[in-house]
Scaffold this motif. Structure first.
Motif, PDB file in Angstrom:
ATOM      1  N   ILE A 170      25.372  36.915 -27.042  1.00  0.00           N
ATOM      2  CA  ILE A 170      24.536  37.354 -28.160  1.00  0.00           C
ATOM      3  C   ILE A 170      25.024  38.684 -28.712  1.00  0.00           C
ATOM      4  CG2 ILE A 170      22.818  38.652 -26.815  1.00  0.00           C
ATOM      5  CD1 ILE A 170      20.732  37.030 -28.646  1.00  0.00           C
ATOM      6  N   LEU A 171      24.940  38.843 -30.037  1.00  0.00           N
ATOM      7  CA  LEU A 171      25.309  40.091 -30.692  1.00  0.00           C
ATOM      8  C   LEU A 171      24.099  41.022 -30.715  1.00  0.00           C
ATOM      9  CD1 LEU A 171      27.340  38.750 -33.759  1.00  0.00           C
ATOM     10  CD2 LEU A 171      28.212  39.536 -31.548  1.00  0.00           C
ATOM     11  N   PRO A 172      24.309  42.301 -30.466  1.00  0.00           N
ATOM     12  CA  PRO A 172      23.169  43.215 -30.382  1.00  0.00           C
ATOM     13  C   PRO A 172      22.336  43.294 -31.656  1.00  0.00           C
ATOM     14  CG  PRO A 172      25.254  44.415 -30.438  1.00  0.00           C
ATOM     15  CD  PRO A 172      25.583  42.986 -30.212  1.00  0.00           C
ATOM     16  N   LEU A 173      22.980  43.344 -32.821  1.00  0.00           N
ATOM     17  CA  LEU A 173      22.217  43.420 -34.066  1.00  0.00           C
ATOM     18  C   LEU A 173      21.433  42.135 -34.322  1.00  0.00           C
ATOM     19  CD1 LEU A 173      24.412  45.370 -36.648  1.00  0.00           C
ATOM     20  CD2 LEU A 173      22.064  45.879 -35.952  1.00  0.00           C
ATOM     21  N   TYR A 174      22.030  40.995 -33.992  1.00  0.00           N
ATOM     22  CA  TYR A 174      21.299  39.731 -34.119  1.00  0.00           C
ATOM     23  C   TYR A 174      20.074  39.759 -33.219  1.00  0.00           C
ATOM     24  CZ  TYR A 174      20.040  34.841 -33.679  1.00  0.00           C
ATOM     25  OH  TYR A 174      19.326  33.668 -33.669  1.00  0.00           O
ATOM     26  N   GLN A 219      25.964  33.865 -35.533  1.00  0.00           N
ATOM     27  CA  GLN A 219      25.224  35.121 -35.406  1.00  0.00           C
ATOM     28  C   GLN A 219      25.835  36.198 -36.294  1.00  0.00           C
ATOM     29  OE1 GLN A 219      24.446  36.496 -31.363  1.00  0.00           O
ATOM     30  NE2 GLN A 219      24.550  34.386 -30.599  1.00  0.00           N
ATOM     31  N   GLN A 220      27.167  36.271 -36.301  1.00  0.00           N
ATOM     32  CA  GLN A 220      27.845  37.284 -37.108  1.00  0.00           C
ATOM     33  C   GLN A 220      27.602  37.046 -38.596  1.00  0.00           C
ATOM     34  OE1 GLN A 220      29.600  40.218 -36.037  1.00  0.00           O
ATOM     35  NE2 GLN A 220      28.995  40.494 -38.173  1.00  0.00           N
ATOM     36  N   GLU A 221      27.616  35.791 -39.024  1.00  0.00           N
ATOM     37  CA  GLU A 221      27.328  35.471 -40.422  1.00  0.00           C
ATOM     38  C   GLU A 221      25.914  35.914 -40.790  1.00  0.00           C
ATOM     39  OE1 GLU A 221      27.959  31.304 -40.791  1.00  0.00           O
ATOM     40  OE2 GLU A 221      30.145  31.434 -40.544  1.00  0.00           O
ATOM     41  N   ILE A 222      24.970  35.669 -39.894  1.00  0.00           N
ATOM     42  CA  ILE A 222      23.578  36.047 -40.140  1.00  0.00           C
ATOM     43  C   ILE A 222      23.448  37.564 -40.232  1.00  0.00           C
ATOM     44  CG2 ILE A 222      21.280  36.098 -39.079  1.00  0.00           C
ATOM     45  CD1 ILE A 222      21.989  33.268 -37.942  1.00  0.00           C
ATOM     46  N   VAL A 223      24.072  38.269 -39.303  1.00  0.00           N
ATOM     47  CA  VAL A 223      24.036  39.734 -39.316  1.00  0.00           C
ATOM     48  C   VAL A 223      24.632  40.269 -40.610  1.00  0.00           C
ATOM     49  CG1 VAL A 223      25.040  41.812 -38.262  1.00  0.00           C
ATOM     50  CG2 VAL A 223      24.008  40.039 -36.824  1.00  0.00           C
ATOM     51  N   THR A 224      25.754  39.718 -41.042  1.00  0.00           N
ATOM     52  CA  THR A 224      26.410  40.169 -42.271  1.00  0.00           C
ATOM     53  C   THR A 224      25.506  39.954 -43.477  1.00  0.00           C
ATOM     54  OG1 THR A 224      28.605  39.698 -41.351  1.00  0.00           O
ATOM     55  CG2 THR A 224      28.432  39.878 -43.746  1.00  0.00           C
ATOM     56  N   GLN A 225      24.867  38.796 -43.551  1.00  0.00           N
ATOM     57  CA  GLN A 225      23.951  38.503 -44.661  1.00  0.00           C
ATOM     58  C   GLN A 225      22.792  39.484 -44.697  1.00  0.00           C
ATOM     59  OE1 GLN A 225      22.754  34.442 -44.069  1.00  0.00           O
ATOM     60  NE2 GLN A 225      24.744  33.599 -44.629  1.00  0.00           N
ATOM     61  N   ILE A 226      22.195  39.734 -43.532  1.00  0.00           N
ATOM     62  CA  ILE A 226      21.034  40.621 -43.478  1.00  0.00           C
ATOM     63  C   ILE A 226      21.437  42.059 -43.777  1.00  0.00           C
ATOM     64  CG2 ILE A 226      19.257  41.585 -41.967  1.00  0.00           C
ATOM     65  CD1 ILE A 226      19.074  38.883 -40.583  1.00  0.00           C
ATOM     66  N   GLU A 227      22.573  42.495 -43.254  1.00  0.00           N
ATOM     67  CA  GLU A 227      23.032  43.860 -43.534  1.00  0.00           C
ATOM     68  C   GLU A 227      23.256  44.063 -45.032  1.00  0.00           C
ATOM     69  OE1 GLU A 227      25.305  45.732 -39.733  1.00  0.00           O
ATOM     70  OE2 GLU A 227      26.424  44.224 -40.849  1.00  0.00           O
ATOM     71  N   LYS A 228      23.798  43.062 -45.698  1.00  0.00           N
ATOM     72  CA  LYS A 228      24.014  43.149 -47.143  1.00  0.00           C
ATOM     73  C   LYS A 228      22.682  43.293 -47.873  1.00  0.00           C
ATOM     74  CE  LYS A 228      26.114  40.667 -51.030  1.00  0.00           C
ATOM     75  NZ  LYS A 228      26.865  39.439 -51.444  1.00  0.00           N
ATOM     76  N   LEU A 229      21.690  42.523 -47.474  1.00  0.00           N
ATOM     77  CA  LEU A 229      20.367  42.592 -48.105  1.00  0.00           C
ATOM     78  C   LEU A 229      19.691  43.931 -47.802  1.00  0.00           C
ATOM     79  CD1 LEU A 229      19.239  38.940 -47.330  1.00  0.00           C
ATOM     80  CD2 LEU A 229      19.616  39.900 -49.613  1.00  0.00           C
ATOM     81  N   GLU A 230      19.833  44.413 -46.576  1.00  0.00           N
ATOM     82  CA  GLU A 230      19.251  45.707 -46.220  1.00  0.00           C
ATOM     83  C   GLU A 230      19.900  46.837 -47.022  1.00  0.00           C
ATOM     84  OE1 GLU A 230      17.617  45.300 -41.658  1.00  0.00           O
ATOM     85  OE2 GLU A 230      19.707  45.913 -41.955  1.00  0.00           O
ATOM     86  N   LYS A 231      21.188  46.722 -47.274  1.00  0.00           N
ATOM     87  CA  LYS A 231      21.868  47.735 -48.087  1.00  0.00           C
ATOM     88  C   LYS A 231      21.318  47.736 -49.507  1.00  0.00           C
ATOM     89  CE  LYS A 231      26.454  49.228 -49.649  1.00  0.00           C
ATOM     90  NZ  LYS A 231      27.908  48.928 -49.661  1.00  0.00           N
ATOM     91  N   GLN A 232      21.070  46.551 -50.051  1.00  0.00           N
ATOM     92  CA  GLN A 232      20.492  46.456 -51.394  1.00  0.00           C
ATOM     93  C   GLN A 232      19.099  47.088 -51.431  1.00  0.00           C
ATOM     94  OE1 GLN A 232      20.586  42.273 -52.335  1.00  0.00           O
ATOM     95  NE2 GLN A 232      22.823  42.204 -52.504  1.00  0.00           N
TER      96      GLN A 232
END
Length: 256
Positions: A170-174, A219-232
């Motif tokens: 598991i990835l920590p951010l996920y 998991q990495q794809e999900i983290v990347t998507q969420i990080e992009k939205l959080e940045k917005q």
């Protein structure tokens, strides 16, 4: 302008009426109103975008619960451990991360206390990307999770639990996103021990949490998507927070 009353302060009406206000021509007034209304309109659009991004994040996370197999926290970690129970100091060599330092999924280095105990520091030293779970607080705050992403030495307090996750599972951010989701928080509320002013989720309960665990690549794809939205969301908030200065700049442009 404030006068003194027996029970509460009041406004001195004569002093209020004596205040002089700038009164530009109607044409200038209209320009001021128009430009400030434009700032407000843009803020409304940004707030709508924030809500949309937040809803997208919720949808991404909720889909995880529907699409992927679930594992116990004990399946994706080697252990969970409580932090130091020693009394912290106002000044010292190493910060002690407490409940209040967990904010919006992150560990913030504000309102710090410290430790000088070498044994405690060695035992509870945080590593980059450590995940901390708030086990004791008021019911609405128990279960908050944050990730430690700082390069300064720090340890964690006893009201927190470190989840020693297995990196190839598991990835920590996920993990942080899932544990902070409404589904998991609601589950935590249903199992926590509650008293009048405080609630608790102990390590045993935490290890029995069931969370969706897709492959690491997903998991990495999900983290990347969420990080992009959080940045917005953060960029929009920065503009909204600056709107007071924008409005003042408009006034200064026409009235000075």
């Amino acid at each position: 302008l404030c006068g003194r009353g027996v029970g509460q302060k009041n406004i001195d009406i004569e002093a209020f009426n004596a205040i002089k206000y700038p009164l530009p021509p109607l044409e200038i007034q209209q320009k001021i109103v128009g430009e400030i209304e434009e700032v407000d309109k843009n803020n409304t659009l940004l707030q709508d975008k924030q809500v949309n991004s937040q809803n997208q994040i919720k949808e991404i996370i909720n889909n995880c619960f529907d699409e992927y197999p679930k594992l116990l926290i004990s399946d994706i970690s080697t252990s969970v451990e409580y932090g130091t129970s020693s009394k912290s100091l106002k000044d010292g060599t190493v910060p002690v991360i407490r409940m209040g330092n967990i904010q919006n999924g992150k560990i913030v280095l504000k309102d710090l206390v410290y430790s000088n105990d070498r044994n405690e520091i060695k035992k509870y030293m945080l590593k980059y990307n450590d995940v901390l779970f708030n086990r004791t607080n008021s019911p609405e705050l128990v279960g908050k999770v944050g990730i430690y992403q700082h390069n300064i030495p720090a340890i964690f307090a006893g009201y927190l639990i470190r989840i020693n996750y297995i990196q190839d599972k598991i990835l920590p951010l996920y993990l942080v996103y899932i544990l902070n989701s409404s589904k998991i928080r609601n589950y935590g509320f249903s199992v926590m021990a509650k008293s009048i002013h405080q609630a608790n989720i102990n390590g045993t309960l935490l290890k029995n949490y069931k969370i969706p665990v897709p492959p690491l690549t997903v998991q990495q794809e999900i983290v990347t998507q969420i990080e992009k939205l959080e940045k917005q969301i953060a960029e929009a908030q920065s503009i909204i927070d600056n709107s007071k200065q924008q409005k003042q700049a408009i006034l200064d442009k026409y009235l000075k």
